[in-house]
Design a protein around this motif. Structure first.
Motif, PDB file in Angstrom:
ATOM      1  N   ARG A   1      14.554  23.747 -47.083  1.00  0.00           N
ATOM      2  CA  ARG A   1      15.296  22.751 -46.784  1.00  0.00           C
ATOM      3  C   ARG A   1      15.710  22.253 -48.485  1.00  0.00           C
ATOM      4  NH1 ARG A   1      15.311  17.584 -48.039  1.00  0.00           N
ATOM      5  NH2 ARG A   1      13.592  17.529 -46.623  1.00  0.00           N
ATOM      6  N   GLN A   2      14.819  22.503 -49.089  1.00  0.00           N
ATOM      7  CA  GLN A   2      15.035  22.025 -50.509  1.00  0.00           C
ATOM      8  C   GLN A   2      15.408  22.966 -51.091  1.00  0.00           C
ATOM      9  OE1 GLN A   2      11.056  21.062 -51.388  1.00  0.00           O
ATOM     10  NE2 GLN A   2      11.374  18.343 -50.654  1.00  0.00           N
TER      11      GLN A   2
ATOM     12  N   SER B   1      10.588  21.563 -44.156  1.00  0.00           N
ATOM     13  CA  SER B   1      11.178  21.058 -44.887  1.00  0.00           C
ATOM     14  C   SER B   1      11.752  21.024 -46.706  1.00  0.00           C
ATOM     15  CB  SER B   1      10.519  19.339 -44.996  1.00  0.00           C
ATOM     16  OG  SER B   1       9.464  19.625 -45.521  1.00  0.00           O
TER      17      SER B   1
ATOM     18  N   GLU C   1      12.286  16.083 -42.618  1.00  0.00           N
ATOM     19  CA  GLU C   1      10.804  15.596 -42.450  1.00  0.00           C
ATOM     20  C   GLU C   1      10.391  15.154 -41.265  1.00  0.00           C
ATOM     21  OE1 GLU C   1       9.842  15.278 -45.597  1.00  0.00           O
ATOM     22  OE2 GLU C   1      11.488  16.001 -47.066  1.00  0.00           O
TER      23      GLU C   1
ATOM     24  N   TRP D   1      21.352  20.261 -46.108  1.00  0.00           N
ATOM     25  CA  TRP D   1      20.834  21.442 -46.521  1.00  0.00           C
ATOM     26  C   TRP D   1      21.881  22.471 -47.565  1.00  0.00           C
ATOM     27  CZ3 TRP D   1      16.709  25.423 -44.944  1.00  0.00           C
ATOM     28  CH2 TRP D   1      16.134  24.336 -43.515  1.00  0.00           C
TER      29      TRP D   1
ATOM     30  N   ASP E   1       7.764  18.149 -39.833  1.00  0.00           N
ATOM     31  CA  ASP E   1       6.428  18.408 -40.776  1.00  0.00           C
ATOM     32  C   ASP E   1       5.712  17.711 -40.763  1.00  0.00           C
ATOM     33  OD1 ASP E   1       7.909  20.696 -40.852  1.00  0.00           O
ATOM     34  OD2 ASP E   1       8.436  19.968 -43.548  1.00  0.00           O
TER      35      ASP E   1
ATOM     36  N   CYS F   1      16.887  17.171 -42.320  1.00  0.00           N
ATOM     37  CA  CYS F   1      16.484  17.485 -42.604  1.00  0.00           C
ATOM     38  C   CYS F   1      14.469  18.405 -42.623  1.00  0.00           C
ATOM     39  CB  CYS F   1      16.029  16.597 -44.251  1.00  0.00           C
ATOM     40  SG  CYS F   1      14.779  14.603 -42.936  1.00  0.00           S
TER      41      CYS F   1
END
Ligand code: SF4
Ligand code: SF4
Length: 527
Positions: A14-15, A11, A284, A89, A287, A282
């Motif tokens: 992605r950020q 993630s 999340e 993304w 993770d 995403c």
């Protein structure tokens, strides 16, 4: 992507991607401006050309293939491969919504999407309406919505605040402060602040629409993306039939609902199955899953994915509404209302084609040097709202500028060569002899003629005797317009020194793009 713990969580990548895409978007936005050259350095409109929603709607409306928009196929292909990754993304609006989310956190996280079918209904409605002659896609397409809001409301406000602040420090602050603020102002002007302060109509409406998208976060995380965004719906449909698959929810999960609780899109149901039409990758959940049960891979499941759960009837109903609305609103009829002041930018296609192709992005208004391009409200029917028109009292069309045609992403305004622009007629100037000073009051004035930019001036004079305010007979030059030379640029109307309405005004009579508006020639005669 198997669920193993990565040194840098996925993630985070992605950020990073979101940050890069947002910065790129803002860079291109700031470069959609006059920078001292008549040719733009960057392909500032490129993002619109990758938008499959705009491409589909515009081509349905135009009933032809628009080559400029074919890059959208790249995003289609990527979405078939990677699912709705774009929303997680890359989308600048999605990223901005994520950024404001901590400030506008909903007290009621509402795991399930409130109106799971609505975005498909909106998509079907917009595409059907476009096909049947009502081009509305620009009102909700995320790129158009964002660029238009930033252009018409946010950037002018920021520029005004910055200019006021630096003017204040320049005038009132001690010299020591100015050692910092002046170079800072120079830097901001050279990078992100616009070339000039712009003013637009519909500023509050544009601001309200954009603000609403963000304020909806108070109701539910990514409310706009989950419920309203037609591009998200289209990408979700592609994802549903694409190769990327997410799986969760097996015996190891037990009573754990971590993934479901953190999913910003409400894509994970109670059984912890992932709806790929909603999932924006995403990552999340991948993770944060404490039991490593979540997997994303390219194995297509044999069973149909959960996805578009809307009833076929709702979808067909939206298609039908989109088809019928153009009939009920009679918008074509409204657009034909002969609003003489509806003057389109130079290079604009004929009105019907123009409205079909224009996606209300506001790029042309942003780049317009003279600030003359303004958003239309209802002068061109519902379908014309936010499309550009020339407001000659507010600004004028710069004789040597072709920037609006360079930035228009769909070709609604075609790019003119300068020589063509110099003779491209967007309208025609007419004198109001009850207001024009030499006619109405015998006062000498030649401001309009002085500013007329055409090589052979389109405003000429008759020298004659007139009665002035004191009843005296005086010799004055009374101006008149030579129709064949006037291109309707509007500088005469803009510069006319009368307060309120100018004594010379532009109408769209004789505009090059509409053969039916050709002006009668002198030799034709009537009666
Ligand atoms: S749903 Fe729409 S606004 Fe949200 S991220 Fe996707 S494209 Fe952008
Ligand atoms: S005419 Fe202007 S508002 Fe319409 S698509 Fe082109 S650049 Fe955007």
């Amino acid at each position: 992507m198997a669920n193993r713990k990565h040194i840098i969580p996925l993630s985070r990548w992605r950020q990073l991607s979101q940050a890069v895409c947002l910065l790129l978007f803002l860079f291109l936005f700031s470069k959609t401006d006059y920078t001292g050259s008549d040719q733009l350095e960057y392909a500032v409109n490129i993002i619109f050309r990758f938008d499959p929603l705009i491409a589909t709607a515009v081509m349905l409306a135009a009933k032809s293939v628009v080559l400029l928009l074919l890059p959208a196929l790249i995003l289609v292909a990527l979405s078939l491969l990677l699912g709705r990754f774009f929303c997680g993304w890359a989308c600048p609006l999605g990223t901005l919504i994520d950024l404001v989310h901590p400030l506008l956190k909903s007290h009621n996280p509402a795991l399930d999407t409130r109106f799971p079918r609505l975005r498909y209904g909106i998509l079907a409605f917009l595409l059907s309406a476009a096909f049947f002659g009502l081009p509305l896609v620009g009102y909700l397409d995320p790129f158009s919505l964002l660029v238009r809001g930033l252009t018409l409301a946010v950037e002018p406000a920021i520029n005004h605040a910055a200019t006021s602040f630096f003017t204040f420090t320049y005038q009132k602050a001690p010299a020591l402060v100015n050692l910092v603020t002046e170079p800072l102002y120079d830097f901001l002007q050279a990078t992100i602040l616009p070339f000039s302060q712009k003013h637009y109509h519909l500023v509050y409406l544009s601001m309200a629409i954009l603000a609403t998208v963000f304020l909806l976060e108070l109701n539910q995380r990514r409310f706009f993306c989950r419920n309203l965004c037609p591009l998200g719906a289209l990408l979700g449909l592609l994802a549903r039939f694409g190769l990327m698959n997410g799986a969760g929810g097996n015996d190891a999960c037990g009573r754990c609902t971590t993934c479901r609780n953190i999913c910003r899109m409400g894509a994970i149901d109670e059984q912890r199955h992932i709806d790929m039409a909603a999932c924006t990758l995403c990552l999340e959940c991948l993770d944060k899953c404490p039991r490593s049960t979540i997997i994303f891979n390219w194995k297509k499941p044999l069973t149909l994915q959960t996805g578009y759960s809307g009833s076929r009837r709702f979808f067909l109903g939206s298609l039908t509404a989109g088809a019928l609305l153009p009939l009920f609103t009679n918008v074509r009829g409204l657009a034909k209302v002969t609003n003489q002041r509806l003057i389109r930018p130079p290079g604009a296609l004929g009105e019907k084609e123009f409205l079909s192709l224009c996606v209300r992005c506001g790029e042309c208004m942003k780049v317009c040097i003279g600030n003359t391009l303004q958003p239309v409200f209802l002068e061109a029917g519902i379908e014309g709202m936010f499309s550009p028109k020339v407001d000659s009292r507010l600004g004028y069309c710069e004789f040597n500028c072709t920037l609006c045609g360079q930035v228009c992403p769909t070709g609604a305004i075609r790019e003119l060569q300068l020589t063509e622009k110099h003779t491209f007629k967007i309208g025609q100037a007419f004198f109001d002899k009850n207001r024009c000073l030499p006619y109405a009051r015998g006062i000498p004035c030649m401001v309009c003629e002085e500013h007329c930019p055409t090589a052979d001036k389109a405003i000429k004079f008759n020298e004659t005797m007139a009665t002035n305010d004191r009843g005296q007979q005086v010799q004055v030059k009374q101006p008149f317009v030579v129709a064949e030379l006037c291109i309707g640029c509007g500088i005469c109307e803009h510069k006319c020194p009368l307060p309120g309405a100018a004594a010379i005004r532009i109408t769209n009579a004789g505009e090059t793009r509409s053969p039916d508006k050709a002006l009668p020639v002198a030799s034709a005669g009537y009666g």
